[in-house]
Design a protein around this motif. Sequence first.
Motif, PDB file in Angstrom:
ATOM      1  N   PRO A  91      26.853   1.890  -0.825  1.00  0.00           N
ATOM      2  CA  PRO A  91      26.059   2.655  -1.801  1.00  0.00           C
ATOM      3  C   PRO A  91      26.177   4.152  -1.549  1.00  0.00           C
ATOM      4  N   ALA A  92      26.156   4.931  -2.627  1.00  0.00           N
ATOM      5  CA  ALA A  92      26.121   6.383  -2.461  1.00  0.00           C
ATOM      6  C   ALA A  92      24.795   6.801  -1.841  1.00  0.00           C
ATOM      7  N   VAL A  93      23.723   6.153  -2.261  1.00  0.00           N
ATOM      8  CA  VAL A  93      22.384   6.475  -1.769  1.00  0.00           C
ATOM      9  C   VAL A  93      21.642   5.174  -1.507  1.00  0.00           C
ATOM     10  N   GLU A  94      20.963   5.120  -0.374  1.00  0.00           N
ATOM     11  CA  GLU A  94      20.138   3.963  -0.068  1.00  0.00           C
ATOM     12  C   GLU A  94      18.934   4.437   0.737  1.00  0.00           C
ATOM     13  N   VAL A  95      17.727   4.219   0.202  1.00  0.00           N
ATOM     14  CA  VAL A  95      16.514   4.630   0.903  1.00  0.00           C
ATOM     15  C   VAL A  95      15.531   3.470   0.944  1.00  0.00           C
ATOM     16  N   ASP A  96      14.770   3.427   2.017  1.00  0.00           N
ATOM     17  CA  ASP A  96      13.768   2.386   2.205  1.00  0.00           C
ATOM     18  C   ASP A  96      12.454   3.019   2.643  1.00  0.00           C
ATOM     19  N   ARG A  97      11.388   2.690   1.923  1.00  0.00           N
ATOM     20  CA  ARG A  97      10.029   3.131   2.257  1.00  0.00           C
ATOM     21  C   ARG A  97       9.974   4.646   2.470  1.00  0.00           C
ATOM     22  N   LEU A  98      10.689   5.385   1.637  1.00  0.00           N
ATOM     23  CA  LEU A  98      10.795   6.831   1.811  1.00  0.00           C
ATOM     24  C   LEU A  98       9.520   7.517   1.318  1.00  0.00           C
ATOM     25  N   ALA A  99       9.040   8.466   2.105  1.00  0.00           N
ATOM     26  CA  ALA A  99       7.833   9.198   1.741  1.00  0.00           C
ATOM     27  C   ALA A  99       7.944  10.646   2.188  1.00  0.00           C
ATOM     28  N   LYS A 100       7.340  11.534   1.374  1.00  0.00           N
ATOM     29  CA  LYS A 100       7.187  12.936   1.743  1.00  0.00           C
ATOM     30  C   LYS A 100       5.806  13.374   1.290  1.00  0.00           C
TER      31      LYS A 100
ATOM     32  N   VAL B 157       6.619  12.211  -2.693  1.00  0.00           N
ATOM     33  CA  VAL B 157       7.422  10.988  -2.760  1.00  0.00           C
ATOM     34  C   VAL B 157       6.657   9.944  -1.959  1.00  0.00           C
ATOM     35  N   ASP B 158       6.452   8.782  -2.568  1.00  0.00           N
ATOM     36  CA  ASP B 158       5.495   7.837  -1.993  1.00  0.00           C
ATOM     37  C   ASP B 158       6.070   6.422  -1.944  1.00  0.00           C
ATOM     38  N   ASP B 159       6.542   6.021  -0.769  1.00  0.00           N
ATOM     39  CA  ASP B 159       6.969   4.644  -0.515  1.00  0.00           C
ATOM     40  C   ASP B 159       8.076   4.205  -1.487  1.00  0.00           C
ATOM     41  N   VAL B 160       9.159   4.967  -1.517  1.00  0.00           N
ATOM     42  CA  VAL B 160      10.249   4.733  -2.465  1.00  0.00           C
ATOM     43  C   VAL B 160      11.352   3.885  -1.832  1.00  0.00           C
ATOM     44  N   ASP B 161      11.750   2.844  -2.541  1.00  0.00           N
ATOM     45  CA  ASP B 161      12.957   2.074  -2.235  1.00  0.00           C
ATOM     46  C   ASP B 161      13.946   2.324  -3.367  1.00  0.00           C
ATOM     47  N   LEU B 162      15.179   2.673  -3.016  1.00  0.00           N
ATOM     48  CA  LEU B 162      16.150   3.020  -4.058  1.00  0.00           C
ATOM     49  C   LEU B 162      17.564   2.790  -3.548  1.00  0.00           C
ATOM     50  N   ARG B 163      18.384   2.246  -4.415  1.00  0.00           N
ATOM     51  CA  ARG B 163      19.799   2.057  -4.097  1.00  0.00           C
ATOM     52  C   ARG B 163      20.618   2.526  -5.296  1.00  0.00           C
TER      53      ARG B 163
ATOM     54  N   THR C 108       8.511  12.368   5.602  1.00  0.00           N
ATOM     55  CA  THR C 108       7.335  12.003   6.385  1.00  0.00           C
ATOM     56  C   THR C 108       7.529  10.620   6.998  1.00  0.00           C
ATOM     57  N   ALA C 109       8.171   9.747   6.234  1.00  0.00           N
ATOM     58  CA  ALA C 109       8.433   8.382   6.711  1.00  0.00           C
ATOM     59  C   ALA C 109       9.603   7.824   5.911  1.00  0.00           C
ATOM     60  N   GLY C 110      10.203   6.757   6.450  1.00  0.00           N
ATOM     61  CA  GLY C 110      11.247   6.065   5.712  1.00  0.00           C
ATOM     62  C   GLY C 110      12.643   6.324   6.245  1.00  0.00           C
ATOM     63  N   ARG C 111      13.578   5.654   5.596  1.00  0.00           N
ATOM     64  CA  ARG C 111      14.984   5.666   6.023  1.00  0.00           C
ATOM     65  C   ARG C 111      15.864   6.125   4.873  1.00  0.00           C
ATOM     66  N   ILE C 112      16.813   7.019   5.163  1.00  0.00           N
ATOM     67  CA  ILE C 112      17.764   7.520   4.168  1.00  0.00           C
ATOM     68  C   ILE C 112      19.178   7.277   4.673  1.00  0.00           C
ATOM     69  N   ARG C 113      20.026   6.766   3.797  1.00  0.00           N
ATOM     70  CA  ARG C 113      21.449   6.662   4.092  1.00  0.00           C
ATOM     71  C   ARG C 113      22.226   7.184   2.881  1.00  0.00           C
ATOM     72  N   VAL C 114      23.195   8.056   3.152  1.00  0.00           N
ATOM     73  CA  VAL C 114      24.104   8.578   2.129  1.00  0.00           C
ATOM     74  C   VAL C 114      25.507   8.166   2.525  1.00  0.00           C
ATOM     75  N   PHE C 115      26.159   7.401   1.673  1.00  0.00           N
ATOM     76  CA  PHE C 115      27.462   6.801   2.005  1.00  0.00           C
ATOM     77  C   PHE C 115      27.387   6.068   3.346  1.00  0.00           C
ATOM     78  N   GLY C 116      26.254   5.414   3.571  1.00  0.00           N
ATOM     79  CA  GLY C 116      26.083   4.579   4.759  1.00  0.00           C
ATOM     80  C   GLY C 116      25.689   5.308   6.012  1.00  0.00           C
ATOM     81  N   GLU C 117      25.510   6.647   5.947  1.00  0.00           N
ATOM     82  CA  GLU C 117      25.196   7.420   7.137  1.00  0.00           C
ATOM     83  C   GLU C 117      23.925   8.242   6.943  1.00  0.00           C
ATOM     84  N   HIS C 118      23.297   8.565   8.058  1.00  0.00           N
ATOM     85  CA  HIS C 118      22.144   9.454   8.034  1.00  0.00           C
ATOM     86  C   HIS C 118      22.635  10.853   7.673  1.00  0.00           C
ATOM     87  N   PRO C 119      22.039  11.524   6.663  1.00  0.00           N
ATOM     88  CA  PRO C 119      22.586  12.814   6.227  1.00  0.00           C
ATOM     89  C   PRO C 119      22.162  14.013   7.067  1.00  0.00           C
TER      90      PRO C 119
END
Length: 306
Positions: A11-20, A28-34, A65-76
């Motif tokens: 995936p170009a972008v993959e986030v789990d439970r992302l919050a700011k 941004v509140d508890d976002v899951d997105l692919r 604030t919380a959550g996981r981000i991956r861009v092209f499979g890597e932490h940006p």
Amino acid sequence: MTAHPIDAAVPAVEVDRLAKHYKDVRAVDDVDLRIGAGSIVGLLGRNGAGKTTLMRLLTAQIAPTAGRIRVFGEHPYENAAVQARMCFIREAQKYPDQFTVANVLEASGWFFPHWDASYADRLVRAFDLPRRRAMKKLSRGQLSAAGIIVGLASRAPLTFFDEPYLGLDAVARQLFYDQLLADYAQHPRTVILSTHLIDEVADLLAHVVVIDHGRILIDAPAEDLRGTSVTVVGSARAVDDVTRGLTVVRHRAIGSIAEATVPGPLTPERISQAERLRVEIHSVSLQQHIVNATRLAGAELEEVTS
């Protein structure tokens, strides 16, 4: 120069439970997105919904604030290899005061590995942008054109446009849309386009993400959203009969004539009923569908918090 080859499996972008969060504001509140690689995605929502914050998180300009981000499979974050594959064109793009248009184009060649200088030159001519003029002396529309040129000519595998057309007239905006579609066809990459002019870009979008109050409201292929709502118009009594039992997300009445927007498509039985009662059925545009969904979500939020 071509963009980095697309790996459809990553995936170009993959986030789990992302919050700011900013104090009491959940931007941004508890976002899951692919977001899959190789598509034009509309990131839509009203002002203050969280669109720009989400893009700043994905481009590692701010920390979550919380959550996981991956861009092209890597932490940006602090990842030069990932950063080199991204381009973020903001609504209020900042440039050094002494820079001219030519300086910006030259510097872009240093930052973006897939920069196409000849394409940038063609775009400068198409947008009639003065190359030797200082950026601080450009009009609002000229600044937008400069950002569009950098975003397109960067050929970055992941390109963000945040309301890129401010100050551009309808002709210049159409030039941007035409160039985006034409260059994307020749050099596929992932483009995330944040805009409130939804109907203008509807035909460009393969996928739609709608954010509201920091949460993902809609995450679906654009084609799946077309026809998901319809408006029925006719005498008030006939409209009530045709829509009975359905969720009415929008209703208007002028005298004896009423119109109601409901989830679609209608069943064959309701369509036959509408024909008998001389009720017209109209497809709802993508923009109106999103407006209705946002309004409905807002009403539900008020019920929960009241």
